[in-house]
Motif scaffolding. Structure first.
Motif, PDB file in Angstrom:
ATOM      1  N   CYS A   1       0.832  -1.206   0.000  1.00  0.00           N
ATOM      2  CA  CYS A   1       0.000   0.000   0.000  1.00  0.00           C
ATOM      3  C   CYS A   1       0.864   1.251   0.000  1.00  0.00           C
ATOM      4  CB  CYS A   1      -0.928   0.018   1.221  1.00  0.00           C
ATOM      5  SG  CYS A   1      -2.360  -1.057   1.081  1.00  0.00           S
ATOM      6  N   ARG A   2       1.841   1.293   0.882  1.00  0.00           N
ATOM      7  CA  ARG A   2       2.705   2.476   0.977  1.00  0.00           C
ATOM      8  C   ARG A   2       3.403   2.765  -0.346  1.00  0.00           C
ATOM      9  NH1 ARG A   2       4.062   4.877   5.952  1.00  0.00           N
ATOM     10  NH2 ARG A   2       2.914   3.861   7.612  1.00  0.00           N
ATOM     11  N   ARG A   3       3.844   1.728  -1.030  1.00  0.00           N
ATOM     12  CA  ARG A   3       4.508   1.934  -2.330  1.00  0.00           C
ATOM     13  C   ARG A   3       3.549   2.528  -3.356  1.00  0.00           C
ATOM     14  NH1 ARG A   3       6.893  -3.122  -1.011  1.00  0.00           N
ATOM     15  NH2 ARG A   3       5.429  -4.207  -2.372  1.00  0.00           N
ATOM     16  N   ARG A   4       2.258   2.252  -3.206  1.00  0.00           N
ATOM     17  CA  ARG A   4       1.254   2.779  -4.138  1.00  0.00           C
ATOM     18  C   ARG A   4       0.669   4.111  -3.691  1.00  0.00           C
ATOM     19  NH1 ARG A   4      -3.470  -0.864  -4.784  1.00  0.00           N
ATOM     20  NH2 ARG A   4      -4.117   0.830  -6.134  1.00  0.00           N
ATOM     21  N   GLY A   5       1.038   4.597  -2.509  1.00  0.00           N
ATOM     22  CA  GLY A   5       0.472   5.852  -2.011  1.00  0.00           C
ATOM     23  C   GLY A   5      -0.812   5.668  -1.230  1.00  0.00           C
ATOM     24  N   LEU A   6      -1.018   4.464  -0.712  1.00  0.00           N
ATOM     25  CA  LEU A   6      -2.195   4.141   0.097  1.00  0.00           C
ATOM     26  C   LEU A   6      -1.775   3.916   1.540  1.00  0.00           C
ATOM     27  CD1 LEU A   6      -3.635   1.413  -2.291  1.00  0.00           C
ATOM     28  CD2 LEU A   6      -4.618   3.687  -1.951  1.00  0.00           C
ATOM     29  N   ASN A   7      -2.734   3.910   2.427  1.00  0.00           N
ATOM     30  CA  ASN A   7      -2.490   3.563   3.826  1.00  0.00           C
ATOM     31  C   ASN A   7      -3.353   2.372   4.189  1.00  0.00           C
ATOM     32  OD1 ASN A   7      -0.705   5.715   4.632  1.00  0.00           O
ATOM     33  ND2 ASN A   7      -2.447   7.067   4.342  1.00  0.00           N
ATOM     34  N   LEU A   8      -2.774   1.418   4.886  1.00  0.00           N
ATOM     35  CA  LEU A   8      -3.519   0.288   5.421  1.00  0.00           C
ATOM     36  C   LEU A   8      -3.553   0.460   6.933  1.00  0.00           C
ATOM     37  CD1 LEU A   8      -3.409  -3.368   4.382  1.00  0.00           C
ATOM     38  CD2 LEU A   8      -3.199  -2.820   6.792  1.00  0.00           C
ATOM     39  N   CYS A   9      -4.726   0.277   7.521  1.00  0.00           N
ATOM     40  CA  CYS A   9      -4.822   0.393   8.974  1.00  0.00           C
ATOM     41  C   CYS A   9      -5.739  -0.699   9.519  1.00  0.00           C
ATOM     42  CB  CYS A   9      -5.303   1.778   9.383  1.00  0.00           C
ATOM     43  SG  CYS A   9      -6.901   2.232   8.727  1.00  0.00           S
TER      44      CYS A   9
ATOM     45  N   ARG B   1      -0.587  -5.370  21.313  1.00  0.00           N
ATOM     46  CA  ARG B   1       0.706  -5.845  21.834  1.00  0.00           C
ATOM     47  C   ARG B   1       1.502  -6.580  20.767  1.00  0.00           C
ATOM     48  NH1 ARG B   1      -1.846  -7.455  26.993  1.00  0.00           N
ATOM     49  NH2 ARG B   1      -1.919  -9.533  26.117  1.00  0.00           N
ATOM     50  N   ILE B   2       0.822  -7.402  19.977  1.00  0.00           N
ATOM     51  CA  ILE B   2       1.522  -8.157  18.935  1.00  0.00           C
ATOM     52  C   ILE B   2       2.053  -7.206  17.863  1.00  0.00           C
ATOM     53  CG2 ILE B   2       1.243  -9.837  17.061  1.00  0.00           C
ATOM     54  CD1 ILE B   2      -0.702 -11.337  18.988  1.00  0.00           C
ATOM     55  N   VAL B   3       1.239  -6.247  17.452  1.00  0.00           N
ATOM     56  CA  VAL B   3       1.685  -5.263  16.462  1.00  0.00           C
ATOM     57  C   VAL B   3       2.913  -4.522  16.983  1.00  0.00           C
ATOM     58  CG1 VAL B   3       1.051  -3.096  15.316  1.00  0.00           C
ATOM     59  CG2 VAL B   3      -0.548  -5.025  15.310  1.00  0.00           C
ATOM     60  N   ALA B   4       2.865  -4.107  18.248  1.00  0.00           N
ATOM     61  CA  ALA B   4       4.000  -3.388  18.847  1.00  0.00           C
ATOM     62  C   ALA B   4       5.223  -4.288  18.993  1.00  0.00           C
ATOM     63  CB  ALA B   4       3.595  -2.813  20.199  1.00  0.00           C
TER      64      ALA B   4
ATOM     65  N   LEU C   1       1.271  -0.459  10.688  1.00  0.00           N
ATOM     66  CA  LEU C   1      -0.118  -0.882  10.882  1.00  0.00           C
ATOM     67  C   LEU C   1      -0.778  -0.039  11.976  1.00  0.00           C
ATOM     68  CD1 LEU C   1       0.375  -4.760  10.849  1.00  0.00           C
ATOM     69  CD2 LEU C   1      -0.599  -3.363   9.022  1.00  0.00           C
ATOM     70  N   PRO C   2      -1.110   1.209  11.667  1.00  0.00           N
ATOM     71  CA  PRO C   2      -1.776   2.017  12.687  1.00  0.00           C
ATOM     72  C   PRO C   2      -3.126   1.403  13.049  1.00  0.00           C
ATOM     73  CG  PRO C   2      -1.848   3.116  10.557  1.00  0.00           C
ATOM     74  CD  PRO C   2      -0.973   1.903  10.401  1.00  0.00           C
ATOM     75  N   MET C   3      -3.512   1.548  14.318  1.00  0.00           N
ATOM     76  CA  MET C   3      -4.752   0.952  14.811  1.00  0.00           C
ATOM     77  C   MET C   3      -5.736   2.032  15.240  1.00  0.00           C
ATOM     78  SD  MET C   3      -3.368  -2.361  16.886  1.00  0.00           S
ATOM     79  CE  MET C   3      -5.008  -2.725  17.458  1.00  0.00           C
ATOM     80  N   TYR C   4      -7.005   1.753  14.998  1.00  0.00           N
ATOM     81  CA  TYR C   4      -8.094   2.650  15.361  1.00  0.00           C
ATOM     82  C   TYR C   4      -9.171   1.835  16.058  1.00  0.00           C
ATOM     83  CZ  TYR C   4      -5.700   5.704  12.143  1.00  0.00           C
ATOM     84  OH  TYR C   4      -4.740   6.458  11.520  1.00  0.00           O
TER      85      TYR C   4
END
Length: 114
Positions: free
Chosen positions: A70-78, A88-91, A99-102
């Protein structure tokens, strides 16, 4: 694993339930890749994992791979999750920057519209 997908503007939303593990890793990777391919720049791919009962390591690996794509294409994945274990696993994997979380899908989409 059960999944539903939708689009809101330039955002693609994937909501998954059940489990992602070695038995369905191929399906998970295919789902993510197909949905990332549908997103348009500048857009966002929102992966809502709040209804997953289990996410194996393979699920995080595939998310990280698609987030890079996604980042290479100019997108964001969250990710959308309020589960402290997911955070905790992401961190622990050093993926917080990728992988930002909301807490909700709406919160994840609201970032895009600012």
């Amino acid at each position: 694993m059960n999944a539903t997908t939708s689009q809101r503007g330039r955002a693609v939303i994937i909501s998954v339930a059940g489990e992602v593990d070695a038995s369905n890793e191929g399906d998970w990777r295919y789902l993510l890749a197909e949905m990332v391919a549908l997103a348009t720049v500048p857009g966002r791919v929102v992966v809502d994992v709040r209804d997953l009962d289990f996410m194996g390591c393979c699920a995080y690996t595939a998310l990280a791979r698609e987030a890079e794509r996604c980042r290479r294409r100019g997108l964001n994945l969250c990710l959308v999750s309020q589960d402290p274990i997911v955070a905790r696993i992401v961190a622990a994997c050093g993926l917080r920057w990728l992988l930002p979380m909301y807490p909700t899908t709406e919160a994840a989409l609201g970032i895009q519209e600012r």
